[in-house]
Design an enzyme around this catalytic site. Structure first.
Site, PDB file in Angstrom:
ATOM      1  N   GLU A  75       0.753  -1.328  -0.047  1.00  0.00           N
ATOM      2  CA  GLU A  75       0.197   0.119  -0.037  1.00  0.00           C
ATOM      3  C   GLU A  75       0.955   1.402   0.114  1.00  0.00           C
ATOM      4  O   GLU A  75       0.530   2.375  -0.836  1.00  0.00           O
ATOM      5  CB  GLU A  75      -0.998   0.201   1.123  1.00  0.00           C
ATOM      6  CG  GLU A  75      -1.742   1.099   1.364  1.00  0.00           C
ATOM      7  CD  GLU A  75      -2.690   1.109   2.657  1.00  0.00           C
ATOM      8  OE1 GLU A  75      -2.236   1.685   3.522  1.00  0.00           O
ATOM      9  OE2 GLU A  75      -3.742   0.380   2.724  1.00  0.00           O
ATOM     10  N   ASP A 139      -6.218  -3.809  -2.265  1.00  0.00           N
ATOM     11  CA  ASP A 139      -6.604  -2.528  -2.675  1.00  0.00           C
ATOM     12  C   ASP A 139      -5.333  -1.988  -3.107  1.00  0.00           C
ATOM     13  O   ASP A 139      -5.304  -0.973  -3.719  1.00  0.00           O
ATOM     14  CB  ASP A 139      -7.127  -1.842  -1.239  1.00  0.00           C
ATOM     15  CG  ASP A 139      -5.868  -2.045   0.009  1.00  0.00           C
ATOM     16  OD1 ASP A 139      -5.402  -2.895  -0.096  1.00  0.00           O
ATOM     17  OD2 ASP A 139      -6.061  -1.046   0.486  1.00  0.00           O
TER      18      ASP A 139
END
Length: 396
Positions: A75, A139
């Site tokens: 991330e 994500d």
């Protein structure tokens, strides 16, 4: 294998250079002065420059110094790539990408050989550095695919585009499931999130502009339908207008997550951020924002965003840190809430203040860059989710 289940404050440098011939064409790991970053934007982006100086190693590793393992996450790499693109800082973008490929994808990050990046890397118990958890984070994978596709378009380099397409294809293959009566849904990762009839989900993993852009690039993929499914998840799991960090699907319906409960905090704050960043021309923009009205009401009442809130009862506690204000600034702007936006601006001014003895906090800086970059006009997303950076416009 460990299962990645909570990143509260676990977000995010050591070598990693690309080895393959195709990838080497775009890797220019070079001598770059961080102070010269963002030279293509309308004025120097001081916040970005400080982020690179503090959190990005020379080899392209983003590091979260607040963690005992001095961890890097996929991330952190994905957000760094996005900020470098917004800043028109291609040298840093390529260094970040090279490190990600070598260290998180084991050099298997090519259009014909695409591996989902491991989500966590850092210091191991024996003192060496390497992958701590090989599971991927969907994500982060979405954001990396998005960054690559937009880099290919904005910098007119098909090599980025091919990598982004390949990664998006693997996400669809390995990190998706189907919920009866709802449609396709993104799993938080390929391993460990479907157990015993319970499918665990994370609402903050579904930024609408990113899904729209992937739908534009891969019209035959699941992305347009996933956007609709994501809205159903957001609306259903936020009955009081507050998103939870985690939710679950069981017996044909969305339910409270059996592991983390109904608390909304450090993960969920990004749900408001992604809603605020969505183009007002998107047909889901207004209903998505309307489903999250609890946060606006709470800040109007108390003047602060709660650190934690029950998504089912609305009961709130604590005071959210600077990162929350970074996430909420675009949300207030999208809602036309001038008071809320003014509060956010006032608090975010502290990000640029040099306070002796106070170390910058990784998550504050990351969400702060998302928020201030947006409200200051350094970037926006169009109705198709495509990035529109300030450097593409005429600067007065």
């Amino acid at each position: 294998m460990q299962v990645r289940i909570n990143r509260k404050a676990c977000l995010a440098l050591t070598l990693g250079l690309a080895a393959s011939a195709s990838f080497a064409n775009l890797v220019k790991v070079a001598q770059v002065n961080p102070a010269s970053a963002a030279s293509g934007a309308c004025g120097e982006w001081t916040g970005y420059r400080r982020f690179v100086e503090r959190f990005v190693q020379a080899d392209g590793r983003v590091i979260d110094y607040s963690t005992p393992t001095q961890q890097t996450t996929s991330e952190g790499q994905s957000y760094g790539l996005f900020f470098a693109l917004v800043a028109n800082d291609r040298a840093t973008f390529d260094r970040l990408l090279a490190w990600t490929r070598t260290n998180l994808a084991d050099n298997q990050f090519d259009a014909q050989n695409m591996r989902l990046p491991s989500w966590q890397w850092g210091r191991k118990p024996d003192g060496s550095f390497g992958v701590l958890d090989p599971n991927s984070a969907s994500d982060s994978d979405l954001w990396i695919a998005y960054d690559l596709l937009q880099a290919g378009r904005l910098w007119k380099d098909p090599t980025y585009t091919q990598l982004g397409q390949a990664l998006a294809t693997q996400i669809a293959r390995q990190e998706m499931t189907s919920l009866p009566g709802v449609g396709p849904m993104l799993l938080p990762g390929p391993q460990g999130f479907k157990v015993g009839g319970v499918t665990r989900l994370n609402p903050s993993y579904l930024p609408l502009p990113v899904l729209r852009a992937l739908a534009h690039e891969q019209p035959n993929g699941p992305w347009a339908k996933l956007a609709e499914s994501a809205y159903k998840l957001i609306k259903t799991t936020a009955p009081q207008g507050f998103s939870p960090d985690w939710a679950a699907w069981q017996n044909g319906q969305f339910v409270v997550d059996p592991k983390n409960g109904d608390t909304g905090s450090y993960d969920a704050i990004r749900v408001y951020l992604w809603a605020g960043l969505t183009s007002s021309a998107d047909p889901l923009a207004k209903p998505w924002l309307a489903a999250l009205g609890g946060m606006r009401t709470k800040v109007a009442q108390t003047g602060i965003p709660p650190e934690k809130v029950s998504s089912t009862s609305g009961t709130a506690s604590g005071e959210g840190p600077l990162s929350y204000w970074g996430a909420l600034a675009p949300y207030f702007k999208a809602l036309g809430d001038e008071r809320g936006l003014g509060l956010a601006r006032t608090h975010l001014a502290a990000l640029d203040a040099n306070v002796p003895g106070r170390e910058p906090v990784y998550y504050d800086r990351v969400l702060g860059l998302f928020g201030t970059g947006f409200i200051d006009g350094r970037y926006r997303f169009d109705e198709a989710g495509r990035l529109v950076p300030g450097w593409r416009n005429t600067c007065d």
